[in-house]
Design an enzyme around this catalytic site. Structure first.
Site, short mmCIF file in Angstrom:
data_model
loop_
_atom_site.label_atom_id
_atom_site.label_comp_id
_atom_site.label_asym_id
_atom_site.label_seq_id
_atom_site.Cartn_x
_atom_site.Cartn_y
_atom_site.Cartn_z
CG ASP A 149 -1.70 1.19 1.50
OD1 ASP A 149 -1.54 2.17 0.75
OD2 ASP A 149 -2.51 1.17 2.45
CE1 TYR A 158 -2.81 -1.51 11.69
CE2 TYR A 158 -3.59 0.74 11.93
CZ TYR A 158 -3.67 -0.49 11.33
OH TYR A 158 -4.62 -0.73 10.35
CE LYS A 192 -5.32 -6.33 11.24
NZ LYS A 192 -4.78 -6.29 12.60
#
Ligand code: 13P
Ligand code: 13P
Ligand code: MG
Ligand code: MG
Length: 386
Positions: A11, A230, A233
């Site tokens: 991404d 984080y 995902k």
């Protein structure tokens, strides 16, 4: 001939939040790979699922080839520059390390690859999932390769009935890979014991016990292990070969009708059902539900056919509608109980920070609220034993 299929996804930016890459971004990546693929690749297919772009490549250089990995890495770096120019959200999100060092593993992008002797007819499936993690594939792989209720080939085909070898990774370890090999059918309960915990134990590869050929390769990268926090995902890709010694394509696809609950969706912190979608689908409702797309190919001497978009069929419309209902049902309970991931898997630190602040405000009362009752031992005749 020996063929390697490598898929690397990342991404590197998307429109309107975490929804879908721009057409210009995808075009930039395709052009970069096409310009630099000479002498390296036999064929190429670039696609996107949610906000992730995947570069599928065929070649004869084996797995982990530095030049093939670098080609994909540089394409994503070029894509990041395009994303920055367009103001896309999360430009360069999955490129966690500044410089490339021989292999994209551990640098942020997800990779699934395998080398095999090309069969006269070589069908394979390329899966890409968004807003979830690699454990999302545990259940569908277990059903396709180990459960005759899903895959009658385990009973009907003498080669398939010899069973499969599963390589399972403990993705909680950070410094070194920790793996175990289990063989079905005899290790079925051990396999089930591990795969029921998809945030910790993840199928990495599957091999035929009849021929020792590799059937499946799953990207097991967990971004929070790499980044230490984080960043997005994992959004795993997977390659699965089908037919002959392996399950039929339909047996591999069938488990996706379940819409099983997986980790992911909004801020990577929820439980939502996995929705099988058409190729190039964006993400929408509640940054979810988590989605999975699948392109089926045949390949000959490294040349790919056009893909068949396997979830673009009226059957899957009914499944999607049911998965949408399941998603809404789960969302009705907001952050309560099973709707949100357990503390160990929450991808944001807000709740743990709040809890540690609250911990100081808890007080122990001097006396127990009610004295515990001491039970008298009772004999078989019902009388108290003194
Ligand atoms: P065909 O007869 O259409 O080749 O199908 C064979 C099969 O086993 C499909 O599951
Ligand atoms: P991605 O990992 O697909 O970028 O999603 C991040 C997220 O947290 C969406 O809510
Ligand atoms: Mg994103
Ligand atoms: Mg994504």
């Amino acid at each position: 001939m020996k063929l390697t299929v490598t898929v690397i996804k990342a991404d590197v930016g998307s429109i309107g939040g975490h929804l879908r890459p721009s057409q210009r971004l995808v075009k930039t990546i395709v052009e970069h790979v096409n310009l630099n693929r000479k002498g390296l690749l036999k064929d190429l297919y670039v696609s996107h699922t949610g906000d992730d772009v995947a570069i599928l490549m065929t070649h004869d250089r084996g797995v982990g080839d530095p030049d093939v990995h670098q080609l994909a890495w540089k394409a994503f770096v070029t894509g990041t520059q395009c994303a920055q120019r367009q103001g896309l959200y999360g430009a360069g999100q999955d490129l966690l390390i500044d410089s490339f060092s021989g292999n994209v593993r551990g640098l942020g992008p997800a990779v699934a690859e395998m080398e095999f002797e090309e069969r006269p007819g070589e069908p394979f499936l390329f899966f890409a999932a968004d807003k979830t993690d690699p454990g999302a594939y545990n259940l569908p792989l277990y059903l396709a390769f180990a459960d005759p209720m899903n895959s009658p080939g385990l009973l009907l085909s003498p080669k398939m009935s010899r069973g499969f070898r599963f390589v399972v990774m403990d993705v909680s370890t950070v410094d070194k890979d920790r793996t175990i090999e289990l063989e079905t059918p005899q290790d079925l309960y051990d396999l089930a014991t591990l795969l029921r915990d998809p945030e910790r134990y993840v199928v990495e590869s599957i091999w035929s016990r009849a021929s020792d050929e590799q059937a499946a390769a799953v990207a097991t990268e967990r971004l929070h292990n790499i980044a230490g926090k984080y960043t997005g995902k994992d959004d795993p890709v997977m390659l699965v070969r089908s037919q002959m010694n392996f399950p039929a394509t339909g047996e591999i696809l069938s488990p996706y009708h379940i819409g099983h609950y997986v980790a992911g969706a909004m801020r990577g912190s929820h439980q939502m059902p996995l929705m099988p979608v058409k190729l190039h689908s964006p993400v929408s409702f509640f940054d979810g539900p988590p989605i999975v797309s699948c392109a089926a190919f045949s390949v000959h001497e490294g040349k790919l056919t056009e893909p068949v978009d396997v979830f673009d069929h009226p059957f899957w419309d009914a499944v999607r509608s049911r998965v949408a209902d399941k998603s809404i049902e789960m969302r009705r309970q907001g952050f309560f109980g099973a709707a949100m991931l357990p503390m160990t898997e929450l991808e944001y630190t807000g709740i743990s920070e709040r809890l540690s602040a609250l911990r100081k405000r808890f007080k122990l009362r001097p006396e127990p609220a009610s004295k515990p009752r001491v039970l008298e031992p009772v004999g078989s005749d019902g009388r108290i034993v003194s």
